[in-house]
Design a protein around this motif. Sequence first.
Motif, PDB file in Angstrom:
ATOM      1  N   TRP A 244       0.624  -0.920   0.439  1.00  0.00           N
ATOM      2  CA  TRP A 244       0.463  -0.422   0.036  1.00  0.00           C
ATOM      3  C   TRP A 244       0.871   1.360  -0.189  1.00  0.00           C
ATOM      4  O   TRP A 244       0.831   2.394  -0.961  1.00  0.00           O
ATOM      5  N   VAL A 245       1.538   1.453   0.977  1.00  0.00           N
ATOM      6  CA  VAL A 245       3.120   2.584   1.313  1.00  0.00           C
ATOM      7  C   VAL A 245       3.342   2.886  -0.181  1.00  0.00           C
ATOM      8  O   VAL A 245       3.540   3.572  -0.752  1.00  0.00           O
ATOM      9  N   ALA A 246       3.969   2.345  -1.526  1.00  0.00           N
ATOM     10  CA  ALA A 246       4.587   2.014  -2.695  1.00  0.00           C
ATOM     11  C   ALA A 246       3.878   2.091  -3.654  1.00  0.00           C
ATOM     12  O   ALA A 246       3.728   3.181  -4.591  1.00  0.00           O
ATOM     13  N   ALA A 247       2.014   1.642  -3.344  1.00  0.00           N
ATOM     14  CA  ALA A 247       0.946   2.123  -4.154  1.00  0.00           C
ATOM     15  C   ALA A 247       0.148   3.101  -4.468  1.00  0.00           C
ATOM     16  O   ALA A 247      -0.266   3.720  -5.196  1.00  0.00           O
ATOM     17  N   ARG A 248       0.347   3.320  -3.174  1.00  0.00           N
ATOM     18  CA  ARG A 248      -0.855   4.877  -2.600  1.00  0.00           C
ATOM     19  C   ARG A 248       0.390   6.215  -2.652  1.00  0.00           C
ATOM     20  O   ARG A 248      -0.055   7.148  -3.101  1.00  0.00           O
ATOM     21  N   ARG A 249       1.461   5.851  -2.362  1.00  0.00           N
ATOM     22  CA  ARG A 249       2.646   7.266  -2.134  1.00  0.00           C
ATOM     23  C   ARG A 249       4.523   6.609  -2.922  1.00  0.00           C
ATOM     24  O   ARG A 249       4.868   6.435  -2.447  1.00  0.00           O
ATOM     25  N   PRO A 250       3.896   5.910  -3.850  1.00  0.00           N
ATOM     26  CA  PRO A 250       4.766   6.372  -4.770  1.00  0.00           C
ATOM     27  C   PRO A 250       5.843   6.809  -4.851  1.00  0.00           C
ATOM     28  O   PRO A 250       7.727   6.452  -4.774  1.00  0.00           O
ATOM     29  N   GLU A 251       5.839   7.913  -4.493  1.00  0.00           N
ATOM     30  CA  GLU A 251       6.401   9.684  -4.840  1.00  0.00           C
ATOM     31  C   GLU A 251       7.717   8.781  -3.304  1.00  0.00           C
ATOM     32  O   GLU A 251       8.440   9.464  -3.512  1.00  0.00           O
ATOM     33  N   ARG A 252       7.087   7.996  -2.023  1.00  0.00           N
ATOM     34  CA  ARG A 252       7.760   7.943  -0.878  1.00  0.00           C
ATOM     35  C   ARG A 252       9.146   7.096  -0.849  1.00  0.00           C
ATOM     36  O   ARG A 252       9.466   7.163   0.285  1.00  0.00           O
ATOM     37  N   VAL A 253       8.447   6.235  -1.985  1.00  0.00           N
ATOM     38  CA  VAL A 253       9.234   4.309  -1.981  1.00  0.00           C
ATOM     39  C   VAL A 253       9.943   4.881  -3.194  1.00  0.00           C
ATOM     40  O   VAL A 253       9.814   5.375  -4.512  1.00  0.00           O
ATOM     41  N   ARG A 254      11.746   4.387  -2.389  1.00  0.00           N
ATOM     42  CA  ARG A 254      12.745   3.957  -3.842  1.00  0.00           C
ATOM     43  C   ARG A 254      12.549   3.144  -4.485  1.00  0.00           C
ATOM     44  O   ARG A 254      12.733   2.973  -5.360  1.00  0.00           O
ATOM     45  N   ARG A 255      13.181   1.719  -3.551  1.00  0.00           N
ATOM     46  CA  ARG A 255      13.317   1.202  -3.915  1.00  0.00           C
ATOM     47  C   ARG A 255      12.399  -0.476  -2.445  1.00  0.00           C
ATOM     48  O   ARG A 255      12.391   0.514  -1.572  1.00  0.00           O
ATOM     49  N   LEU A 256      11.496  -1.081  -3.540  1.00  0.00           N
ATOM     50  CA  LEU A 256      11.158  -2.240  -2.659  1.00  0.00           C
ATOM     51  C   LEU A 256      11.405  -3.490  -2.417  1.00  0.00           C
ATOM     52  O   LEU A 256      11.825  -3.941  -3.076  1.00  0.00           O
ATOM     53  N   VAL A 257      11.194  -3.978  -1.413  1.00  0.00           N
ATOM     54  CA  VAL A 257      11.247  -5.465  -0.935  1.00  0.00           C
ATOM     55  C   VAL A 257       9.927  -6.074  -0.392  1.00  0.00           C
ATOM     56  O   VAL A 257       9.846  -5.631   0.580  1.00  0.00           O
ATOM     57  N   LEU A 258       9.886  -6.722  -0.966  1.00  0.00           N
ATOM     58  CA  LEU A 258       8.607  -7.560   0.178  1.00  0.00           C
ATOM     59  C   LEU A 258       8.559  -8.886   0.158  1.00  0.00           C
ATOM     60  O   LEU A 258       9.060  -9.868  -1.156  1.00  0.00           O
ATOM     61  N   GLY A 259       9.008 -10.206   1.250  1.00  0.00           N
ATOM     62  CA  GLY A 259       9.227 -11.115   1.889  1.00  0.00           C
ATOM     63  C   GLY A 259       7.916 -11.497   2.466  1.00  0.00           C
ATOM     64  O   GLY A 259       7.515 -11.473   3.175  1.00  0.00           O
ATOM     65  N   CYS A 260       8.085 -12.689   2.372  1.00  0.00           N
ATOM     66  CA  CYS A 260       6.913 -13.932   2.669  1.00  0.00           C
ATOM     67  C   CYS A 260       5.778 -13.432   2.440  1.00  0.00           C
ATOM     68  O   CYS A 260       5.107 -13.030   3.404  1.00  0.00           O
ATOM     69  N   THR A 261       5.070 -12.945   2.197  1.00  0.00           N
ATOM     70  CA  THR A 261       3.865 -11.889   1.570  1.00  0.00           C
ATOM     71  C   THR A 261       3.076 -12.744   0.109  1.00  0.00           C
ATOM     72  O   THR A 261       3.337 -13.387  -0.189  1.00  0.00           O
ATOM     73  N   SER A 262       2.082 -11.920   0.327  1.00  0.00           N
ATOM     74  CA  SER A 262       0.944 -11.656  -0.983  1.00  0.00           C
ATOM     75  C   SER A 262      -0.025 -10.731  -0.940  1.00  0.00           C
ATOM     76  O   SER A 262       0.266  -9.835  -0.264  1.00  0.00           O
TER      77      SER A 262
END
Length: 265
Positions: free
Chosen positions: A110-128
């Motif tokens: 949600w952070v990366a999708a709704r606030r894309p200007e706040r996230v430089r790189r994203l790592v998603l672990g063991c999630t869905s």
Amino acid sequence: MTGTEDRTDTFARTDDGVSVAYQRRGTGLPLVLLAGQANNHHWWDGVREDFHSIRSTITLDWRGTGASDAPREGWSTRRFAEDVVSVLDTLGIERADVYGTSMGGRVAQWVAARRPERVRRLVLGCTSPGGPEAVERDASVRRALAGPDADAVRQTLTELMYTPGWLAEHPGPYGTLGDPRMAPHARHGHLIASNRHDAWDVLPSVGAPTLILHGDQDRLTPPDNAPLLAARIPDSRAHLLRGARHAYFEERREEAGALVRAFLG
């Protein structure tokens, strides 16, 4: 602003008046580490220092855990995402790398999708991604985790997190089995937030380059969710850690940490 000071055990105030505790360690560009369901920042105790060669790390106690408030309302992964943004705002951080695992990975979506200007790189672990498109854990796991015997449930959760070989060499205590001081209503709120998560429709809006990590023996969140996320998020790639379970980031600390550090650059 990235900030270099070590600020710890401080509080951010959310737009709905909740006090959220956060912890900052190290110096350099910020990396936000987001813990799993019903856990506080101690989820990351075993590995956060591995990132301090390239980043400062920021953790938080989810509302209902640790030193944060435990309101009666506000239990959703979208709300938790706004809590993360409140912490960034309090620190004066305009943009950060974000690494979320388990429910923390749902929040990070949600952070990366709704606030894309706040996230430089994203790592998603063991999630869905959640919702009807996600691959759910099997019925036997659900029954075991909903059992009446608290000790048996804790043992089941421990074995879902770590392989028998690792447990034999690491007798604990473990920081990934939930915050024992949570109020019942907060624990139930976390369960609702995680179970109702559904970011499928917004995942194509994620603009940050994304690394997806998953243990291929994860029965808590099945690894088939990793390619689903990779297919849905535009600039992403998935990596399965062979022989790892849900807490891959701790059991496979060296391998997983190296992958994340290389990706962050």
